[in-house]
Design an enzyme around this catalytic site. Sequence first.
Site, mmCIF file in Angstrom:
data_model
loop_
_atom_site.group_PDB
_atom_site.id
_atom_site.type_symbol
_atom_site.label_atom_id
_atom_site.label_comp_id
_atom_site.label_asym_id
_atom_site.label_seq_id
_atom_site.Cartn_x
_atom_site.Cartn_y
_atom_site.Cartn_z
ATOM 1 N N SER A 255 4.052 2.467 -24.425
ATOM 2 C CA SER A 255 4.642 3.779 -24.656
ATOM 3 C C SER A 255 3.856 4.865 -23.915
ATOM 4 O O SER A 255 3.716 4.798 -22.701
ATOM 5 C CB SER A 255 4.734 4.042 -26.158
ATOM 6 O OG SER A 255 5.644 5.077 -26.440
ATOM 7 N N ASP B 76 11.064 0.628 -26.892
ATOM 8 C CA ASP B 76 9.656 0.986 -27.028
ATOM 9 C C ASP B 76 8.810 -0.192 -27.494
ATOM 10 O O ASP B 76 9.116 -0.850 -28.491
ATOM 11 C CB ASP B 76 9.534 2.145 -28.020
ATOM 12 C CG ASP B 76 8.170 2.784 -28.000
ATOM 13 O OD1 ASP B 76 7.201 2.116 -28.409
ATOM 14 O OD2 ASP B 76 8.065 3.948 -27.576
#
Length: 747
Positions: free
Chosen positions: A83, A229
């Site tokens: 991320s 993610d």
Amino acid sequence: MLQKILLMAMIAAPLGILSAQDTAKASVPVSTELPCHMKNPQDPRPRIGLVLGGGGARGAAHISVIRELERLHIPIDCIAGTSMGALIGGLYASGMTSAELEEMIKTLDWTALLNDSVPRQERSFRRKQDDQLSLAPTRPGIGRDGLRLPSGILSGESIIFFLTTKSGNSAGIADFNQLSIPFRAVAADINTGKAAVLGFGSLPMAMRASMSIPGAFKPISIDGQLLVDGGMVNQVPIDVVRAMGADIVIAVDVGTPLATIDSQSSILAIGNQVTGFLTVGNTITSVATLTDRDILIRPQLGDDVTTTSFEPEKIALALSIGTEAAIAASPRLTVLSAPTVQSRRIEPSADSKALITFIDLNNNSLYEDAIFKQTLEPLKGRPLDYEHIAKLFKEIYGQYPLDLLTFEVVNRDNKTGLLITAEPKQVGRLAAEFGLTFQSNQNSQSQFNLTVGVLSAPFNASGGELRALLTVGDEPALVGSWHQPLIAGGKYFARTGAGYRQTLYTFGSIFESPVAQYNRNEWFLAAGLGRAFSNWGEAGIFAEVAAGDFQKQIGSPDYPEFNYQKRNLGFGFLVDTVDSLYLPREGILLDLRYIEGNESWGSSDSFQQGNLDFIGAFPFKDSSVFGGVRYHVNNGSPGLQNWFEVGGVTRFAAYQLDSVNAESYGMGFIGYNYRIGQLMGRNTVVGGTLEYGRIWGQTDALQVEGYQTHGSAFLGFDSWLGLFLLGYARSTDGASNWFVTLGHNQF
């Protein structure tokens, strides 16, 4: 993770696909040597792997840790990130220094980065004119199972372009082992729930995939995997740098710890906590694998910096806390120092400096290749220029509905080129449209209309658009239109429109109750040809055929009913450079039209009509000043159906909206707006106007002749359904008007 609050609001959204182009990687030989050992393989020292965890704005602390590692001359042999950690780690691996990263994160406009919309002034002229319809900008798709919602709020186009620009030194490098520091980005495969470790292909797309928060960002498809993610499966990817050959791991954990939940906690807080189980749980498992040789750095960000704290002061605080954590760990870090290692200086790759000699198009959209090639052709024969690419991409985005438009620098036969990938709107070819208009005044006269429609865009591969709109309420209508570009790029176009519309006409004094009220019913057919001038204007000719009648609803026999025919020809020239059609702060609007009807053509009346509307707006800080003129005149015998509707702000504000029907009028006005706030980029203002002009010729109202001065004060909001105005106006002839309107463009 970016915008974690959106994750909880949208986690249940259906998922779609954005494809990353990986044709370049297929021919790239990937080294079988452990990446951490690829640089200076004869050096016997232990290899050091840096792990950067996810955390949204909290990830700014990563940069401070990297800066301290540079200061201590600690070599980094490989990096893995998730991320925000993938963003920082990927940019660092591509050649940016800690000083450049710090400057970037301090000055970055996160609001703009998390906004894929094209500013109005940069849209095509065709897209600007959509604002005249007062329809909501959100258009859900229409499929066999009903309405189709997008899989995320953002496609991430702005982020991808930003990452591509910032990682420019690595342009053309498809094997992440060949970056200045071998790198891996970690995402999650939404179909298997397993981690996806990305080590080749497009570096910007890999970083973007790693931060694809479900519901907030649309998933990315890479190598057959639909990726979101990575924090949900591997928040601190220690195992990844181990697999890359790291002997010693420096792990930086900036994740948000679990909160304390009680019976009074909100549903959002509980949702956040459930999401936290995933990231905190896998972080605990990862950290448990660290040995005595490894170093774990946990900046004490607490509740002071959250995942969405992208305000400049919060970023500065995260950097400061990161520095404190790195200094606290320095006694253990110092033993890893290698003073003989030279300072890292990265030279741009050869591809990042070469001339662009070819453009390959991976066109998955519904538009023909010629549309893209014509716009992108100027890139050939020039050095790689991100600003130029951004300008041309905005031209395409501003005109054609697309989910994603990306580029990669590729090498073929020792020549450098661009691989452009275009992805269609995820919701499909057909989209539903919605809108409403409302007005009310101090005499309790009100109107309400609801509009629903279908837009087919594109209707054909050359960019044609077909639209049908149904309006129900006080002024019902059913209208269809077709806009068809005649050449690629839409410089020349044809338009047709047909349908039925009903308009409410009120007759009589503006100071008393109306003496008559009519419904004007009209069936019409219109067609025209035009030429667009870049994105600032267009000119064209048009013809209109119509048949209608005025049906009296109330009134004395002195007001008869009648029918009419229209056979009109005309031409027009329009300029539109304003930032908002509804509350412009800068730019100009010019609408110049000439219309003629003739009884010999079958028209009920012979007349010539001239129309001029001009507005200019100029901003300074939170204020703006605007002014303009309107001149509308009829010669001959125009008939009531060709008169002008007058009333409302900047059209004699003290008269109710469109309440006076006049043969001719002219006026000038000046105004002032002060911006008191913004909601998702849309302005809320307080302001007012001063207007001076006159109405002449025939009119259906009494006591409106002669020059008049009108003044207004209002609260305005540039809403998603058009202009909202709440205000009061008064004139020197004694008229006054308390008003509220929505969806009517009065500027």
